[in-house]
Design an enzyme around this catalytic site. Structure first.
Site, short mmCIF file in Angstrom:
data_model
loop_
_atom_site.label_atom_id
_atom_site.label_comp_id
_atom_site.label_asym_id
_atom_site.label_seq_id
_atom_site.Cartn_x
_atom_site.Cartn_y
_atom_site.Cartn_z
N CYS A 29 49.13 86.05 -38.82
CA CYS A 29 50.53 85.25 -38.60
C CYS A 29 51.08 84.99 -39.91
O CYS A 29 52.40 85.17 -39.98
CB CYS A 29 49.97 83.46 -38.22
SG CYS A 29 48.68 83.05 -40.29
N HIS B 248 55.23 79.64 -41.22
CA HIS B 248 55.24 80.83 -42.81
C HIS B 248 56.72 81.29 -43.33
O HIS B 248 57.30 82.33 -42.26
CB HIS B 248 54.34 81.51 -42.26
CG HIS B 248 52.97 81.30 -42.21
ND1 HIS B 248 52.02 80.24 -42.75
CD2 HIS B 248 51.81 81.98 -41.78
CE1 HIS B 248 50.77 80.16 -42.24
NE2 HIS B 248 50.54 81.90 -41.61
N1 NAP Z 1 44.86 78.06 -37.69
C1 NAP Z 1 45.59 79.50 -37.41
O1 NAP Z 1 46.97 78.90 -37.56
C2 NAP Z 1 45.12 80.25 -37.41
C3 NAP Z 1 45.74 81.94 -37.87
C4 NAP Z 1 45.35 82.83 -37.22
C5 NAP Z 1 44.19 83.04 -36.86
N2 NAP Z 1 43.22 82.12 -37.09
C6 NAP Z 1 41.59 82.14 -36.92
O2 NAP Z 1 41.47 82.09 -35.38
C7 NAP Z 1 40.20 81.21 -36.08
C8 NAP Z 1 39.76 79.99 -35.52
O3 NAP Z 1 40.52 78.83 -36.54
P1 NAP Z 1 40.68 77.64 -36.53
O4 NAP Z 1 41.80 77.62 -37.50
O5 NAP Z 1 41.15 76.93 -35.31
O6 NAP Z 1 39.19 77.05 -36.89
P2 NAP Z 1 38.90 76.08 -36.83
O7 NAP Z 1 39.48 74.54 -36.08
O8 NAP Z 1 37.27 75.58 -38.04
O9 NAP Z 1 38.00 76.14 -35.39
C9 NAP Z 1 36.80 76.97 -35.05
C10 NAP Z 1 36.45 76.60 -33.58
O10 NAP Z 1 35.33 77.41 -33.72
C11 NAP Z 1 34.42 76.73 -33.36
N3 NAP Z 1 32.48 77.48 -33.78
C12 NAP Z 1 32.49 77.29 -35.52
N4 NAP Z 1 31.38 77.67 -35.53
C13 NAP Z 1 30.83 78.54 -34.68
C14 NAP Z 1 30.06 78.45 -34.36
N5 NAP Z 1 29.09 79.65 -35.50
N6 NAP Z 1 29.53 79.23 -33.12
C15 NAP Z 1 30.43 79.00 -32.28
N7 NAP Z 1 31.85 78.36 -32.07
C16 NAP Z 1 31.82 77.96 -33.03
C17 NAP Z 1 34.41 75.44 -33.87
O11 NAP Z 1 33.57 74.82 -32.71
P3 NAP Z 1 32.82 73.60 -32.62
O12 NAP Z 1 34.40 72.47 -33.30
O13 NAP Z 1 32.57 72.72 -32.30
O14 NAP Z 1 32.51 73.58 -33.99
C18 NAP Z 1 36.10 75.34 -33.07
O15 NAP Z 1 35.61 75.35 -31.99
C19 NAP Z 1 39.38 82.10 -37.00
O16 NAP Z 1 38.99 83.06 -36.63
C20 NAP Z 1 41.08 82.03 -37.68
O17 NAP Z 1 40.57 82.88 -39.43
C21 NAP Z 1 44.00 80.78 -37.33
#
Ligand code: NAP
Length: 361
Positions: free
Chosen positions: A158, A251
């Site tokens: 991002c 951002h």
């Molecule tokens: N937020 C952003 O703007 C952004 C931008 C670019 C990239 N990212 C990347 O995108 C990914 C998700 O980010 P997020 O902000 O959406 O994270 P998040 O809100 O913490 O969500 C994580 C997701 O992954 C699942 N998960 C966590 N641990 C797991 C496991 N051991 N096995 C299977 N599923 C699991 C969670 O399920 P449960 O609900 O069941 O725990 C939830 O659905 C990350 O890798 C992050 O670095 C995020």
């Protein structure tokens, strides 16, 4: 499209997963039929699994509320219900690499928001306006994986979306040195102010791994396909500092730039506002009509006024002016969870569908 493609979302309960759900409500080509998350959520309805964690400003779509959440690790069970998946799981890098490959090997294309495969040589990392031609490398990836339709494609981080599009628009002037500082929203860490109250009135001068991504990923996007791999560009040299700021979405980047062939300010603005690519030519459903807008006012772009430009899929640039040390400086703004995350991935999937890489199984 006669019949919508069936979509699964891995990590559907998280911040980015929820953004996918919101963006795909009423999508003309794609329909969310399967949601998957960690074993903690598996077996619950989507509504129960998300509980009080729904972070979107629009209500949870009725169509997903009663879907039973799958366990992401039960790959075959998820894969047999869908034509392709979006991946937004938060696991270790090695676990994400392995699980995305496992899905691809079930002949299920994976369009990923994660960083795990961004440097796998035959995995395209695409901003569709800039480098949709990198999808050509998928043929080589399929050979490696032994698949006919399964593959992985990713979108970049991002943090680069507020300035990398300018570097692409200005290629003929040969950008050679870039100094960027990004001011990054808390939703980029999957947070709101409710669950990160310490961020109110605060600035944190560190975001793990972000500076390296901000310096290196634009070079891969600006690179080319050679012998079945993406070879990154060697220029411009980019140095970056990434700072977390008390903003929910959006951002901002403050950027200094030197060119090999110094243009005028008017030439630079003309290139920005006329920059377009495959999404505009193919009129993809999520494509911004104008990818980059240039704002003349001294106090723009502003997060509160400009983050939703083109439904969060456009990039806003302003304050372009000559500098005393560099050729020019400017400010950029993009929506980190729309263009920078789920929206960027949806646009990639639309481009992959229009180019025939994603089809009904
Ligand atoms: N937020 C952003 O703007 C952004 C931008 C670019 C990239 N990212 C990347 O995108 C990914 C998700 O980010 P997020 O902000 O959406 O994270 P998040 O809100 O913490 O969500 C994580 C997701 O992954 C699942 N998960 C966590 N641990 C797991 C496991 N051991 N096995 C299977 N599923 C699991 C969670 O399920 P449960 O609900 O069941 O725990 C939830 O659905 C990350 O890798 C992050 O670095 C995020």
């Amino acid at each position: 499209m006669e019949q919508k493609l069936r979509v699964g979302i891995l990590g559907a309960t998280g911040m980015v997963g929820q953004r996918f759900i919101a963006l795909l409500e009423n999508h003309p080509w794609f329909e969310v039929v399967t949601v998957a998350a960690s074993p903690r959520s598996a077996g619950k309805t989507y509504e129960e699994a998300v509980g009080g964690r729904w972070k979107m400003t629009t209500p949870m779509p009725e169509a997903v509320k009663n879907l039973i959440v799958h366990n992401v690790n039960e790959v075959e069970a998820v894969a047999e219900t869908v034509d392709f998946v979006f991946s937004a799981v938060d696991m270790t890098k090695d676990e994400i690499k392995a699980i995305e490959e496992a899905y691809a090997k079930t002949e299920t294309p994976v369009v990923s928001n994660n960083s795990a495969h961004r440097w796998t040589p035959d995995v395209p990392m695409v901003v569709p306006e800039i480098n949709a031609d990198h999808f050509d490398v998928i043929a080589d990836q399929k050979k490696r994986l032994g698949t006919t339709r399964g593959f992985i494609a990713v979108k970049p981080n991002c943090s680069i979306q507020s300035y990398a599009p300018c570097l692409a628009a200005w290629q003929e002037f040969e950008p050679k040195e870039v100094v960027a500082t990004t001011y990054q929203a808390i939703s980029g860490a999957g947070k709101t102010f409710k669950d990160w109250p310490e961020m109110e009135g605060n600035i944190i001068p560190f975001i793990g791994g972000e500076e390296e991504k901000s310096e290196q990923e634009p070079l891969r996007v600006l690179g080319k396909v050679e012998n079945g791999e993406i070879v990154k560009a060697s220029l411009p040299k980019i140095t970056c500092q990434c700072v977390r700021v008390p903003v929910l979405n959006g951002h901002t980047a403050a950027v200094f730039i030197n060119f090999e062939k110094k243009p005028t300010k008017e030439q630079l603005i003309e290139k920005l506002v006329n920059f377009k690519g495959f999404p505009q030519e193919a009129e993809l459903p999520s494509a911004p009509k104008q990818f980059i807008q240039y704002l003349e006012e001294d106090n723009r772009p502003q997060v509160t006024m400009d983050v939703d430009y083109e439904n969060g899929m456009g990039v806003s640039i302003g304050r372009l002016r000559e500098d005393s040390m560099f050729d020019f400086k400017f400010i950029g703004l993009s929506h980190n969870t729309v263009r920078g995350a789920a929206g960027g991935a949806v646009l990639c999937a639309e481009a992959l569908t229009a180019k025939g890489y994603i089809k009904a199984k």
